[in-house]
Design a protein around this motif. Structure first.
Motif, short mmCIF file in Angstrom:
data_model
loop_
_atom_site.label_atom_id
_atom_site.label_comp_id
_atom_site.label_asym_id
_atom_site.label_seq_id
_atom_site.Cartn_x
_atom_site.Cartn_y
_atom_site.Cartn_z
N ALA A 190 3.70 3.41 8.67
CA ALA A 190 4.13 2.96 9.86
C ALA A 190 2.61 2.24 10.53
O ALA A 190 2.53 1.16 11.22
N LYS A 191 1.64 2.88 10.09
CA LYS A 191 0.04 2.43 10.90
C LYS A 191 -0.51 1.62 9.91
O LYS A 191 -1.64 0.88 10.29
N SER A 192 0.15 1.25 8.74
CA SER A 192 -0.57 0.23 7.99
C SER A 192 0.00 -1.31 7.99
O SER A 192 0.61 -1.60 9.00
N ARG A 193 -0.02 -1.88 6.74
CA ARG A 193 0.26 -3.48 6.60
C ARG A 193 1.65 -3.36 5.95
O ARG A 193 1.83 -2.97 4.77
N ILE A 310 -1.02 -5.79 1.63
CA ILE A 310 0.31 -5.33 2.04
C ILE A 310 0.47 -3.65 1.32
O ILE A 310 -0.14 -3.43 0.22
N ASP A 311 0.88 -2.81 2.17
CA ASP A 311 1.05 -1.59 1.77
C ASP A 311 2.38 -0.95 1.90
O ASP A 311 2.54 -0.11 0.90
N GLY A 312 3.36 -1.75 2.51
CA GLY A 312 4.84 -1.58 2.44
C GLY A 312 5.51 -2.69 2.83
O GLY A 312 5.35 -3.70 3.37
N GLY A 338 0.91 -5.76 -6.51
CA GLY A 338 1.14 -4.33 -6.65
C GLY A 338 2.60 -3.90 -6.19
O GLY A 338 2.62 -2.62 -5.97
N ILE A 339 3.43 -4.69 -6.23
CA ILE A 339 4.84 -4.70 -5.86
C ILE A 339 5.68 -4.30 -7.16
O ILE A 339 5.67 -5.47 -8.28
N ARG A 340 6.46 -3.09 -7.24
CA ARG A 340 7.31 -3.10 -8.52
C ARG A 340 8.30 -2.09 -8.17
O ARG A 340 8.09 -0.92 -7.31
N LEU A 341 9.44 -2.43 -8.54
CA LEU A 341 10.78 -1.52 -8.18
C LEU A 341 11.00 -0.77 -9.38
O LEU A 341 10.69 -0.72 -10.51
N VAL A 358 2.42 -0.39 -3.87
CA VAL A 358 3.28 -0.73 -2.54
C VAL A 358 4.25 0.01 -2.45
O VAL A 358 5.30 0.02 -3.49
N ARG A 359 4.52 0.88 -1.20
CA ARG A 359 5.88 1.52 -0.98
C ARG A 359 7.05 0.07 -0.77
O ARG A 359 6.86 -0.65 -0.06
#
Length: 381
Positions: A190-193, A310-312, A338-341, A358-359
């Motif tokens: 929540a504190k990130s991007r 982006i972190d999430g 860095g986005i992968r499902l 990335v979450r």
């Protein structure tokens, strides 16, 4: 015992909830307005569906009040909370909906013609039905008032910005809920991007840093950014000049085209409902979905650029929460971020569906609880 009623009028739906203190007595919605509408009611886990036919918002509200009669009888409604799509450039907090406030909010109807008139019609009806209840408006634009100037201005003469021609951003109640949920359950994230994708009949994305909105795909009106059920999303303004000058279309005809005949409905010629298109074998349906996915991945990339990384990534809304193929197809384009499902988690409808740096989360939104909380705070003040 006193109750809180929430009314959330969307472009093609009317959602409602009844709260007693913090407990939810019942929830529901009328979906697919203007088509084969149906009232869905969930009372203490008992779910029912009632076909309504092609009703509008007024007919939907009448059906809702009738359905709620067993719950409301013998109980006092102390407060009614309303989703109001447009609150203007200055409203950051919920407000009591007095006659004066309602008239002020009517001025923003041209900015959100699919929503604002219906939002305010619900307010007028609720004031008549529950004259002793406090009426509280919660504004979809309020969450975005933390934007930097560069996000909200257009490259037009500055006097127009001062007159209110600026980017406002919408779906703020949904973003408010999701950021609060992350603060409780994922405090570090929540504190990130974070980029939040609210994907429903209306759709937008929001860039959030440390719980604050710093960018949004929607702008002056609820037309910009993503293609939607019946709305166009981003379009070259030169197209509008062409339609007026060369095609001789009137402003009313262009408004109808952009708000009601475009988006997935216009692209496919079949339907504005993603569920229908995903079930269709028509090539036009496939093309409409492909365009939607292309724009979604492009907007995620744009919001990541606003954040400087982006972190999430969060998917919410009817399509975001329920359409696994859309999530999967959009994320396949975003590996460079860095986005992968996790394919199995995505298909299973789990909350945490990421498998990369990335979450990636799938969350249900709850605009009604945000509205009810605002009413409760006013009653307890």
């Amino acid at each position: 015992m006193s109750l809180i009623l929430t009314l959330n009028a969307g472009s093609s739906s009317l959602k409602f909830s009844v709260y007693q203190d913090d407990a939810v007595l019942c929830t529901g919605q009328v979906e697919r307005l203007f088509g084969e509408a149906a009232l869905l009611l969930d009372e203490n886990g008992l779910r029912s569906t009632k076909p309504l036919g092609p009703v509008d918002h007024a007919g939907a509200l009448a059906a809702v009040i009738e359905a709620l009669e067993p719950v409301l009888t013998g109980r006092k409604v102390s407060g009614v909370g309303h989703r109001i799509v447009h609150g203007g450039p200055d409203r950051r907090d919920p407000a009591e909906l007095t006659e004066e406030t309602i008239e002020e909010l009517r001025a923003y109807a041209p900015f959100a013609p699919l929503h604002q008139p219906h939002n305010l019609a619900c307010v007028v009806a609720a004031r008549r039905l529950f004259p002793d209840a406090v009426q509280i408006g919660c504004f979809d634009t309020a969450f975005h008032r933390s934007h930097p100037w560069v996000n909200d201005t257009f490259a037009l003469p500055r006097a127009l910005y001062d007159e209110g021609v600026r980017r406002y951003g919408f779906h703020g109640l949904s973003y408010d809920y999701v950021t609060a949920h992350l603060a409780r359950t994922e405090p570090e994230l929540a504190k990130s991007r974070v980029v939040i994708c609210h994907l429903g009949n209306g759709a937008s994305l929001c860039a959030v840093r440390d719980g604050q909105s710093v960018g949004s795909t929607m702008g002056f009106s609820a037309l910009d950014g993503m293609p939607m059920g019946t709305r166009c999303g981003q379009v070259d303004p030169g197209v509008l000049l062409y339609l007026m000058v060369q095609k001789g279309m009137s402003p009313r005809e262009i408004e109808d085209l952009l708000y009601r005949e475009s988006g997935l409905k216009g692209l496919s010629g079949i339907s504005g409902d993603m569920r229908t298109l995903l079930e269709s074998d028509a090539p036009e349906a496939a093309e409409a979905i492909e365009y939607y996915v292309f724009r979604l991945s492009r907007e995620i990339g744009a919001m990541a650029a606003v954040l400087g990384g982006i972190d999430g990534l969060v998917f919410t809304g009817g399509i975001g929460q329920n359409a696994a193929p859309i999530r999967a197809r959009a994320c396949t384009r975003l590996g460079f971020l860095g986005i992968r499902l996790d394919e199995g988690a995505n298909l299973s409808g789990l909350t945490d569906i990421g498998a990369g740096e990335v979450r990636v989360l799938r969350l249900a939104t709850d605009e009604e609880s945000v509205i009810a909380g605002a009413v409760r705070a006013r009653l307890e003040a």
